[in-house]
Motif scaffolding. Structure first.
Motif, mmCIF file in Angstrom:
data_model
loop_
_atom_site.group_PDB
_atom_site.id
_atom_site.type_symbol
_atom_site.label_atom_id
_atom_site.label_comp_id
_atom_site.label_asym_id
_atom_site.label_seq_id
_atom_site.Cartn_x
_atom_site.Cartn_y
_atom_site.Cartn_z
ATOM 1 N N ASP A 105 0.911 -1.249 -0.172
ATOM 2 C CA ASP A 105 -0.147 -0.179 0.146
ATOM 3 C C ASP A 105 1.195 1.300 0.405
ATOM 4 O OD1 ASP A 105 -2.331 1.354 0.067
ATOM 5 O OD2 ASP A 105 -2.464 2.018 1.683
ATOM 6 N N ASP A 106 0.505 1.701 -1.209
ATOM 7 C CA ASP A 106 2.425 2.928 -0.881
ATOM 8 C C ASP A 106 1.707 4.525 -0.243
ATOM 9 O OD1 ASP A 106 3.056 5.229 -2.143
ATOM 10 O OD2 ASP A 106 2.751 5.008 -3.941
ATOM 11 N N ASN A 107 1.969 4.827 0.803
ATOM 12 C CA ASN A 107 1.715 5.714 1.908
ATOM 13 C C ASN A 107 1.966 7.143 1.059
ATOM 14 O OD1 ASN A 107 0.839 6.423 4.143
ATOM 15 N ND2 ASN A 107 2.001 5.844 5.187
ATOM 16 N N TYR A 108 2.831 7.274 0.154
ATOM 17 C CA TYR A 108 3.018 8.340 -0.880
ATOM 18 C C TYR A 108 4.290 8.211 -0.651
ATOM 19 C CZ TYR A 108 2.584 12.528 -2.741
ATOM 20 O OH TYR A 108 3.096 13.942 -3.645
ATOM 21 N N GLY A 109 4.618 7.931 -2.513
ATOM 22 C CA GLY A 109 6.774 8.243 -3.065
ATOM 23 C C GLY A 109 6.985 6.959 -2.924
ATOM 24 N N MET A 110 6.144 5.486 -2.972
ATOM 25 C CA MET A 110 6.860 4.844 -2.916
ATOM 26 C C MET A 110 6.714 3.397 -4.536
ATOM 27 S SD MET A 110 5.160 2.108 -0.064
ATOM 28 C CE MET A 110 6.571 0.555 0.177
ATOM 29 N N LYS A 156 -4.512 11.617 -8.222
ATOM 30 C CA LYS A 156 -4.861 11.131 -9.096
ATOM 31 C C LYS A 156 -5.653 10.190 -8.839
ATOM 32 C CE LYS A 156 -0.152 12.102 -11.340
ATOM 33 N NZ LYS A 156 1.229 10.859 -11.659
ATOM 34 N N ARG A 157 -5.830 9.088 -10.271
ATOM 35 C CA ARG A 157 -7.212 7.866 -10.033
ATOM 36 C C ARG A 157 -6.838 7.386 -8.707
ATOM 37 N NH1 ARG A 157 -8.466 4.095 -13.162
ATOM 38 N NH2 ARG A 157 -6.125 4.039 -14.527
ATOM 39 N N PRO A 158 -7.277 6.005 -7.896
ATOM 40 C CA PRO A 158 -6.208 5.255 -7.737
ATOM 41 C C PRO A 158 -6.376 4.316 -8.273
ATOM 42 C CG PRO A 158 -8.839 5.561 -6.774
ATOM 43 C CD PRO A 158 -8.962 6.522 -7.304
ATOM 44 N N GLN A 159 -5.175 3.593 -7.627
ATOM 45 C CA GLN A 159 -4.994 1.961 -9.089
ATOM 46 C C GLN A 159 -4.772 0.883 -7.956
ATOM 47 O OE1 GLN A 159 -1.920 3.654 -11.780
ATOM 48 N NE2 GLN A 159 -3.115 2.760 -13.467
ATOM 49 N N ALA A 160 -5.533 -0.125 -8.579
ATOM 50 C CA ALA A 160 -5.310 -1.831 -8.235
ATOM 51 C C ALA A 160 -4.279 -2.278 -8.524
ATOM 52 C CB ALA A 160 -6.192 -2.068 -7.523
ATOM 53 N N LEU A 161 -2.723 -2.587 -9.037
ATOM 54 C CA LEU A 161 -2.090 -2.773 -9.580
ATOM 55 C C LEU A 161 -2.276 -4.487 -9.058
ATOM 56 C CD1 LEU A 161 -0.031 0.144 -10.150
ATOM 57 C CD2 LEU A 161 -1.491 -0.443 -11.186
ATOM 58 N N GLY A 162 -1.248 -5.192 -10.415
ATOM 59 C CA GLY A 162 -1.415 -6.686 -9.669
ATOM 60 C C GLY A 162 0.049 -7.592 -10.025
ATOM 61 N N ARG A 168 -2.856 -16.870 -10.651
ATOM 62 C CA ARG A 168 -3.196 -16.443 -9.492
ATOM 63 C C ARG A 168 -2.832 -14.959 -8.773
ATOM 64 N NH1 ARG A 168 -1.443 -16.457 -4.351
ATOM 65 N NH2 ARG A 168 0.844 -17.839 -5.339
ATOM 66 N N LEU A 169 -3.580 -14.249 -8.538
ATOM 67 C CA LEU A 169 -2.874 -13.135 -7.784
ATOM 68 C C LEU A 169 -2.258 -13.244 -6.605
ATOM 69 C CD1 LEU A 169 -3.110 -9.613 -8.497
ATOM 70 C CD2 LEU A 169 -5.287 -10.019 -7.215
ATOM 71 N N VAL A 170 -1.086 -13.265 -6.582
ATOM 72 C CA VAL A 170 0.149 -12.897 -5.443
ATOM 73 C C VAL A 170 0.435 -11.692 -4.934
ATOM 74 C CG1 VAL A 170 0.667 -14.979 -6.575
ATOM 75 C CG2 VAL A 170 2.450 -12.995 -7.235
ATOM 76 N N LEU A 171 0.251 -10.737 -5.859
ATOM 77 C CA LEU A 171 0.696 -9.796 -5.589
ATOM 78 C C LEU A 171 -0.410 -8.003 -5.545
ATOM 79 C CD1 LEU A 171 4.319 -7.501 -5.154
ATOM 80 C CD2 LEU A 171 2.154 -6.656 -6.203
ATOM 81 N N LEU A 172 -0.875 -7.767 -4.741
ATOM 82 C CA LEU A 172 -1.634 -6.260 -4.949
ATOM 83 C C LEU A 172 -1.108 -5.145 -4.400
ATOM 84 C CD1 LEU A 172 -4.330 -5.039 -6.138
ATOM 85 C CD2 LEU A 172 -4.789 -5.492 -2.986
ATOM 86 N N PHE A 173 -0.773 -4.116 -5.473
ATOM 87 C CA PHE A 173 0.126 -2.865 -5.120
ATOM 88 C C PHE A 173 -1.013 -1.514 -5.289
ATOM 89 C CE2 PHE A 173 3.387 0.260 -6.747
ATOM 90 C CZ PHE A 173 3.571 0.835 -5.571
#
Length: 213
Positions: A105-110, A156-162, A168-173
């Motif tokens: 979860d990007d807390n800003y700047g990651m 900017k709009r929120p994005q769920a990147l995987g 199988r979805l192994v990582l969610l950013f």
């Protein structure tokens, strides 16, 4: 042989710790420890609302430690630099392809650091945006428009990147949303109740999805 050993360890721990969450500590100087009340609050919400039985005090595990195989769900956040060395990369890849799940979860700047470091873990796989029809947006609570916007950041709009491995979805950013700030104690950011509720419900969706898939 080493890979097989790691898989067996994961399966063994998975039987014992079927519902557990840990916070991932990483190198690079970024504040992996930010949002200290976020994950405990999310766990409490999940235990109360979707009938999980997660330890309310999450452990911290390092990216290169075999301890990560005790936890089917890892959470990672921060603002700054992220760096994975070779041991981190190999360990995280084995964890993820063996059944583990990582939520960043990007807390800003990651974002620029995370994107670069994930290329080490999955060099031939790109992050892809999840469509709003993906089950992660309705597994417990319905989010017909996808990832909710919790904090403005760059507007900017929120994005769920995987990242997917063998389907199988192994990582969610999660980017430009900052779910973790919404999970924190209300006094930290003074978010209104409805915003915090959206963040916690989306977090519960992620947890439920990760545990069931």
């Amino acid at each position: 042989m080493k890979y097989l050993y790691i898989v067996l360890i994961f399966l063994l721990y998975g039987l014992t710790y079927s519902q557990e969450i840990a916070i991932l500590k990483y190198k690079g100087g970024g504040d992996w420890y930010s949002n200290p009340t976020a994950v405990p609050n999310l766990i409490t919400y999940c235990n109360n609302s979707i009938n999980t039985k997660i330890n309310p005090k999450p452990e911290t595990v390092e990216a290169n430690s075999i301890d990560i195989f005790q936890y089917p769900f890892l959470h990672m956040t921060g603002h700054g630099n992220v760096f994975f060395n070779d041991d981190d990369v190999n360990n995280l890849r084995n964890y993820l392809i063996s059944g583990g799940f990582l939520h960043i979860d990007d807390n800003y700047g990651m974002k620029p650091y995370v994107v670069e470091e994930l290329k080490k873990v999955f060099p031939n796989t790109d992050l892809v945006e999840l469509p709003v029809t993906h089950p992660i947006f309705n597994t417990a609570y319905n989010f017909p428009n996808g990832l909710p916007k919790i904090h403005e950041h760059d507007g900017k709009r929120p994005q769920a990147l995987g990242i997917f491995y063998e389907g199988r979805l192994v990582l969610l950013f999660t980017v430009e949303s900052d779910l973790g700030d919404g999970w924190e104690d209300q006094s930290v950011h003074n978010d209104p109740p409805d915003v915090r509720e959206k963040a916690l419900k989306m977090g519960a969706n992620i947890v439920k999805y990760a545990f069931e898939n």
